[in-house]
Write a protein that holds these residues in place. Structure first.
Motif, PDB file in Angstrom:
ATOM      1  N   LYS A  67       0.901  -1.247  -0.150  1.00 19.41           N
ATOM      2  CA  LYS A  67       0.131   0.041   0.024  1.00 19.41           C
ATOM      3  C   LYS A  67       0.880   1.300  -0.029  1.00 19.41           C
ATOM      4  O   LYS A  67       1.870   1.196   0.569  1.00 19.41           O
ATOM      5  N   THR A 105       0.839   5.362   0.330  1.00 14.62           N
ATOM      6  CA  THR A 105      -0.083   6.747   0.752  1.00 14.62           C
ATOM      7  C   THR A 105       0.932   7.802   0.557  1.00 14.62           C
ATOM      8  O   THR A 105       2.068   7.586  -0.188  1.00 14.62           O
ATOM      9  N   ALA A 106       0.394   8.880   0.443  1.00 13.19           N
ATOM     10  CA  ALA A 106       1.318  10.326   0.403  1.00 13.19           C
ATOM     11  C   ALA A 106       2.529  10.274   1.261  1.00 13.19           C
ATOM     12  O   ALA A 106       3.481  10.978   0.737  1.00 13.19           O
ATOM     13  N   GLU A 164       5.938  -0.493   7.922  1.00 10.38           N
ATOM     14  CA  GLU A 164       5.511   1.006   7.290  1.00 10.38           C
ATOM     15  C   GLU A 164       6.649   1.759   7.234  1.00 10.38           C
ATOM     16  O   GLU A 164       6.996   2.227   8.344  1.00 10.38           O
ATOM     17  N   ARG A 213       5.942   8.181  -6.628  1.00  4.07           N
ATOM     18  CA  ARG A 213       4.773   8.194  -7.337  1.00  4.07           C
ATOM     19  C   ARG A 213       4.598   7.738  -8.757  1.00  4.07           C
ATOM     20  O   ARG A 213       4.113   7.095  -9.326  1.00  4.07           O
TER      21      ARG A 213
END
Length: 247
Positions: free
Chosen positions: A218, A220-221, A231, A243
């Protein structure tokens, strides 16, 4: 010389089409001959172009990808399903698809699917690349192992066994994906190790961490969650590159 595998991309999302096209361009034995945004376009292109394989999305306007497959005349091209919905996996295999790719599709996983397509099409295609692509293959084979110094010894680590790399000043800590394997500590900077890793399989996400791309569950920003449960933060100066590569 045997021509490359002809491929038709079927997906209603322009960004998904673009990503798949980029992946295809990196594989010498594969060539995009057409793109379709729905099943009606895809049926027409299949009849006209007769592709060797399809990169097929499932949820599309009108007919679904599986309904489209039911309408194709025999012999049906080899099919690699591309979808964001894991629940379609079983039905995909009922339709005898070669592989099932869950979005976001990373290049390493895409490459494995194409290897399966090549195996289905026969070994002649695997042995028909030009000299330059054969050289690429040898490079890939050597890059499957990472050699690092641990104390006075040199050890080899399988690239596929690496989850992520952590910088500890003038050392790196290489975290492996087997719970029974302890991290490997080697005296070198993270920048030195980064130069040894293939950039289509690993990405630097901040000054401290390099992760293996296909371990990213996953994004995220501000962080990446690995399948192993860790994480890790994304550095501000690395966000655009992350990105671009992962989203």
């Amino acid at each position: 010389m045997i021509p490359p595998i002809s491929c038709l991309i079927i997906d209603d999302e322009p960004l998904a089409q673009e990503l798949l096209s980029d992946h295809v361009e990196r594989i010498p034995s594969l060539h995009v001959i057409g793109k379709a945004q729905n099943s009606k376009q895809a049926l027409s292109l299949c009849k006209e172009l007769q592709p060797d394989m399809l990169l097929l999305d499932i949820r599309m306007p009108g007919l679904s990808g599986f309904e489209f497959l039911d309408l194709l005349p025999q012999p049906v091209p080899l099919v690699v399903v591309t979808t964001a919905y894991r629940e379609y996996a079983l039905k995909g295999y009922e339709h005898n698809v070669v592989d099932f790719l869950e979005k976001p599709i990373f290049f390493d996983r895409f490459q494995k699917a194409i290897q399966r397509v090549e195996e289905r099409l026969g070994s002649t295609r695997l042995n028909s690349n030009s000299k330059s692509s054969q050289e690429d293959s040898s490079i890939n084979l050597t890059m499957k192992l990472l050699s690092v110094r641990v104390g006075r010894d040199t050890i080899n680590i399988l690239l596929d066994s690496i989850n992520y790399v952590e910088s500890l000043d003038n050392y790196v800590k290489i975290h492996l994906n087997s719970r029974s394997s302890k991290p490997v500590l080697s005296k070198m900077t993270v920048a030195q190790l980064e130069s040894k890793l293939p950039d289509d399989s690993f990405i630097r996400i901040n000054r401290k961490y390099i992760v293996r791309i296909d371990q990213c569950q996953k994004i995220t920003a501000s962080s990446i969650l690995l399948f192993s449960g860790e994480e890790l933060p994304i550095g501000v100066t690395f966000r655009d590159a992350v990105r671009q590569t992962l989203l």
